[in-house]
Design an enzyme around this catalytic site. Structure first.
Site, PDB file in Angstrom:
ATOM      1  CB  CYS A 107      -8.431  -5.995   5.669  1.00  0.00           C
ATOM      2  SG  CYS A 107      -8.673  -6.014   3.877  1.00  0.00           S
ATOM      3  CB  CYS A 134      -5.726  -6.025   3.170  1.00  0.00           C
ATOM      4  SG  CYS A 134      -6.889  -4.663   3.102  1.00  0.00           S
TER       5      CYS A 134
END
Length: 286
Positions: A40, A37
Site C-alpha cells: 500500500c 501494508c
C-alpha cells in the site's frame, strides 16, 4: 479536508458525498489501504502522482481499511491494496496489488470523460428516436475527432445494425481491442450481429417459415430462428435452434448448438428461457 486538491481521506461519514455523489460528476478512484501494508505504501505515491497529473479529471479517495472496516466489508475487500474506480454511484472497475503507472493510466482512460462524449450522447438520442442514419453520421464525426475512443465503435456497430448493415457492424466490432471482446455488452452485440447475418426477411422469410412447418429443412430452421431472435420472439427462436441441433447436428458447423450458445449470451445467464433451454441442450449433448 483533502491532503492535496484532488486527494481525500474518506470515512463512513463522508463516503456518500465524496465517492458516491462525487462519481456522478467525475470518476473517483478509491484506494483501500492500511498502515501495516507495505505494498500500500508503494502504491500510494503512484496514485498521488496520477491525481496531480490529471488535474482534477478524477478524484482519489483513500480509505484506511483498519479504521473503516464497515466500508471495507461493504465492498468485499479481502486483500490490500485494493483499488476500485467508481462512476455514477457504483464501482465499475478495480485492481488489486501494486500496479505500474501505465496500467493504472490505461484503467483511468477507459472511464475518464472525453471530448467526444457529447457527440456520443447526441448520437445515442438520435438512435433512440429512430434516426439511425443521423446517429451514424454523428458517430463517424466523433470517431474522426477522437480515434482512440473505442466506445464510439460499439455505438457505430449498433447504428449499422439498426440500418440492417450487419456485415459492416461485424467488421467494425472486429477492430476493437481484444480485451473489449470480453465485455458482456460487446459479446451480446456480437451475438446479435451473427443472427442478423443469417436471418431471413420479407418474402424469403415467409417461404422458409412454410418449410419449417412442413418439415426439418436445416437452412429454414436456422434462418427462421435468427429472424425470431431479431424480432425478440426468443422462445420460438430457441425452440427452432434446439430442433436444428437435434435433427441436423453437423449442419453449417453445428449451427444449432452455436446458435443456442449465442442466444444464451444475448439473453444473459439469469434469463428463465436460458436456464430451461440450457438443460435441454445439455441433454442432447450427453
Amino acid at each position: 479536508m483533502p491532503d492535496a486538491p484532488y486527494i481525500f481521506d474518506v470515512t463512513q461519514a463522508n463516503f456518500d458525498q465524496v465517492v458516491l455523489e462525487g462519481s456522478r460528476e467525475r470518476p473517483v478512484l478509491v484506494d483501500f489501504w492500511a498502515a501495516w501494508c507495505q505494498p500500500c505504501q508503494m502504491l500510494m505515491p503512484v496514485l498521488a502522482k496520477l491525481a496531480a497529473a490529471y488535474g482534477g479529471r478524477f478524484i482519489l479517495a483513500k480509505i484506511n481499511s483498519d479504521e473503516q472496516q464497515a466500508l471495507a466489508s461493504r465492498y468485499g475487500i479481502r486483500s490490500l491494496p485494493t483499488v476500485m474506480l467508481f462512476r455514477h454511484g457504483k464501482p465499475v472497475d478495480q485492481f488489486m496489488g501494486v500496479q505500474p503507472e501505465s496500467t493504472i493510466r490505461a484503467l483511468l482512460e477507459k472511464h475518464l470523460p472525453r471530448p467526444s462524449d457529447k457527440q456520443r450522447a447526441t448520437a445515442q438520442a438520435q438512435l433512440a428516436a429512430g434516426d439511425a442514419e443521423g446517429a451514424l453520421a454523428s458517430l463517424q464525426a466523433a470517431l474522426a475527432e477522437d480515434a482512440d475512443n473505442q466506445a464510439i465503435k460499439i455505438d457505430i456497430a449498433r447504428a449499422l445494425m439498426a440500418l440492417g448493415r450487419a456485415d459492416e457492424a461485424d467488421e467494425t466490432l472486429k477492430t476493437l481491442p481484444m480485451d473489449l471482446h470480453q465485455e458482456e455488452e460487446v459479446q451480446r452485440l456480437e451475438a446479435l450481429v451473427q443472427f442478423a447475418r443469417v436471418a431471413a426477411r420479407g418474402e424469403e422469410l415467409q417461404k422458409l417459415e412454410a418449410q419449417v412447418e412442413a418439415g426439418d429443412n436445416p437452412e429454414a430452421l436456422h434462418r427462421v430462428a435468427a429472424a425470431r431472435i431479431l424480432s425478440e420472439d426468443y422462445e420460438a427462436a430457441l425452440s427452432l435452434l434446439l430442433r436444428l441441433m437435434q435433427k441436423h447436428r453437423k449442419y453449417a458447423d453445428e449451427a444449432g448448438h452455436k446458435g443456442l450458445l449465442a442466444a444464451f449470451e444475448l439473453l444473459g445467464a439469469q434469463h428463465p428461457l436460458v436456464k430451461e433451454y440450457r438443460r435441454k441442450m445439455v441433454s442432447l449433448l450427453y
